[in-house]
Design a protein around this motif. Sequence first.
Motif, mmCIF file in Angstrom:
data_model
loop_
_atom_site.group_PDB
_atom_site.id
_atom_site.type_symbol
_atom_site.label_atom_id
_atom_site.label_comp_id
_atom_site.label_asym_id
_atom_site.label_seq_id
_atom_site.Cartn_x
_atom_site.Cartn_y
_atom_site.Cartn_z
ATOM 1 N N SER A 199 0.843 -1.195 0.000
ATOM 2 C CA SER A 199 0.000 0.000 0.000
ATOM 3 C C SER A 199 0.882 1.250 0.000
ATOM 4 O O SER A 199 2.061 1.209 0.343
ATOM 5 N N TRP A 200 0.254 2.355 -0.384
ATOM 6 C CA TRP A 200 0.990 3.616 -0.355
ATOM 7 C C TRP A 200 1.461 3.892 1.074
ATOM 8 O O TRP A 200 2.606 4.311 1.295
ATOM 9 N N SER A 201 0.616 3.626 2.053
ATOM 10 C CA SER A 201 1.013 3.804 3.457
ATOM 11 C C SER A 201 2.235 2.964 3.792
ATOM 12 O O SER A 201 3.172 3.436 4.440
ATOM 13 N N GLN A 256 4.471 1.744 1.778
ATOM 14 C CA GLN A 256 5.650 2.250 1.067
ATOM 15 C C GLN A 256 6.251 3.432 1.822
ATOM 16 O O GLN A 256 7.472 3.551 1.939
ATOM 17 N N ARG A 257 5.387 4.294 2.374
ATOM 18 C CA ARG A 257 5.886 5.442 3.135
ATOM 19 C C ARG A 257 6.571 4.981 4.433
ATOM 20 O O ARG A 257 7.610 5.512 4.827
ATOM 21 N N ALA A 267 -4.655 5.909 1.662
ATOM 22 C CA ALA A 267 -3.306 5.374 1.490
ATOM 23 C C ALA A 267 -3.147 3.963 2.037
ATOM 24 O O ALA A 267 -2.233 3.242 1.636
ATOM 25 N N VAL A 310 -4.870 2.027 -1.182
ATOM 26 C CA VAL A 310 -4.321 2.203 -2.530
ATOM 27 C C VAL A 310 -2.916 1.614 -2.579
ATOM 28 O O VAL A 310 -2.092 1.894 -1.717
ATOM 29 N N SER A 311 -2.653 0.782 -3.575
ATOM 30 C CA SER A 311 -1.296 0.244 -3.714
ATOM 31 C C SER A 311 -0.356 1.346 -4.201
ATOM 32 O O SER A 311 -0.787 2.363 -4.752
ATOM 33 N N TRP A 312 0.937 1.096 -3.996
ATOM 34 C CA TRP A 312 1.927 2.056 -4.486
ATOM 35 C C TRP A 312 1.788 2.202 -5.999
ATOM 36 O O TRP A 312 1.825 3.317 -6.539
#
Lengths: 377, 377
Positions: A118-120, A122-123, B114, B117-119
């Motif tokens: 997830s974007w989270s 990755q962060r 986030a 949602v995937s990166w």
Amino acid sequence: MKKALAPLRVTGRMDRLRALLDSAADGAAVDGLLVTTPANIRWLTGFSGSAGLLLVTRDRAVLATDGRYRTQSAEQVAAAGVGSDLDIAIGGVPAQREALVGVATALGRLGLEADNVSWSAQRRWTETFDGVALVPTSGTVEGLRLVKDGAEVARMERAAAIADEALAAVLPLLSAAADGDLTEARFAAALDDAMRRGGAEESAFETIVASGQNSAKPHARPGDRRIRRGDPVVVDFGAVYDGYRSDMTRTFCVGTAPSGELADVFAVVGEAQRTGVDAVAPGVAAGSVDRACREVIAAAGWAERFEHGTGHGVGLDIHEGPSVGPGSAAILDVGTVVTVEPGVYLPGTGGVRVEDTLVVTEDGSRPLTQFPKEVAV
Amino acid sequence: MKKALAPLRVTGRMDRLRALLDSAADGAAVDGLLVTTPANIRWLTGFSGSAGLLLVTRDRAVLATDGRYRTQSAEQVAAAGVGSDLDIAIGGVPAQREALVGVATALGRLGLEADNVSWSAQRRWTETFDGVALVPTSGTVEGLRLVKDGAEVARMERAAAIADEALAAVLPLLSAAADGDLTEARFAAALDDAMRRGGAEESAFETIVASGQNSAKPHARPGDRRIRRGDPVVVDFGAVYDGYRSDMTRTFCVGTAPSGELADVFAVVGEAQRTGVDAVAPGVAAGSVDRACREVIAAAGWAERFEHGTGHGVGLDIHEGPSVGPGSAAILDVGTVVTVEPGVYLPGTGGVRVEDTLVVTEDGSRPLTQFPKEVAV
């Protein structure tokens, strides 16, 4: 129930992944890959727990998971033949991160599975792996999973056999349904139950039983509708055996042969499916299998009524590569497992879909799902 | 089967989300939110399809989905009372994106969920919404979902009643299992089947039936183990009704009352669970419910053997906020629905877990799951 298969060995798979690191990031190199997709971790190590992280670098591999999986992870990687190839770090989230950071800190560029992370996440990983460049990768392990080895095919064959036998066991319910006391949901539950009795770990996905007008909806879920004489009934289901899945669809007509336009739909979809199956062979583009099915249906005037792709790969996931859809350029290889499942859906008349799971062989393909394609039951 | 409930209305929920836009991005404002989490889309609009995107701005809302859901999406948003509050865009991926871009292009900052949602998706949306600043948000809609309204609680109550009745229907199988001809997997399948017969859409999660030594593994999956007289059997399961879930665990002792250390475990876990339930009230921190359970178990000397949190929120998802674990600062509100499920797991002896799903009320809580806590069956 048949004998269990010998444990599946995954030896050599991590080295095959290492050989791809030079081009894993859209053609550019990474020094390691953080594998977060559960099916990819299982395929590489044999570990099937729901929570795991696998870091593979050119010379090391670390599997991190939590205390629930202490025994299971050690047993599974040993049984899979990779116990000596990787370190296992057990602990809470901080301990797992620490174990991974200890290895990752020496890396310049680390790939993350961008379709899964997830974007989270990755962060968070960017903070955790401070000083390491994180780069998105896509489909690296999935590409290796496209071609199944003999032990994987044997599992899918077993799953398909369990599904075949389960359908044979419950089909009399459908034949006897002319009096309207069988709902779609009841038949789906009976089929699920028969698969579990037959040795399935679970159903490969939510079993679809779509009768009468519902059969015209490709994604109908089984409901309270009572099945009646003359109904078309789409049954789309599969079993899981040792993690591997099967996928099969049969469409029946209850208590009688279909008549009128519905009979034509059965005939055209049956022919389309046979044509698609005949098109499966090594070296063939998946898109041409789709085209072969689609041409038969288009010739009958129903091009617009075949509203989904022809099929998909199957394995540890019910939907995996390659896509068998319009324009799919993926080339079929010996050992690739795909479905061929054309359908025609006519509101007011009903829908018909027929599907097999096939393994690509030297001289074409072999169906793993083998239930007869009788229509009237 | 009881009468279906009146359609659930979601009117006003999108405006409640709009009121949060000023602080949705870690305290900073966004001009809109792209909602991609299926349960959040369902909660806001009533649409339950598996593929949907919802863009909510201060003055507009667009739901984009594909052709499979043309009829369903229109019917569901109308039934939920928000048909006139949002535009529906139907089409393939490019058409859906175009519809969203048409609205998003006027925005300065757009929130993405986030955690969902995937990166890869975030990178694609960055290209698609060229010129719009995408910012990560977390838990915005989930925060609104914490407190259930009466119609939501009614659905969870129905799901819990279906589960209660299903367990009552199949429990005689367990009582009769002393001869060793019932496996865990068979009992799980019978329970799943009984829930479907009773009106459940599906099981709320993979039903756990863990007997004998398996009961000492909190995450055991039902297998081929044969249940025998004297076995502890952990049964953890739930039903889904109109999208809402229930969650209940009972631990039984087959054919006899438990004896020795196992009897002590039953007694301590039973007391811990009652103590936890008594601690649930509005204004209370979720962490203090966890502490109340944990103290009872610690006093018995088994602090290390209660190796998971005390509970979690339940609703459209089986695990949602608030967490009921050590240190959880979430404050329980009237209408919050949580589980209380302490357990003690002793390798060699067995494990016991008891769980109810409770709704927080003005004067404490009310259990939605009501199956008796008899032990010997």
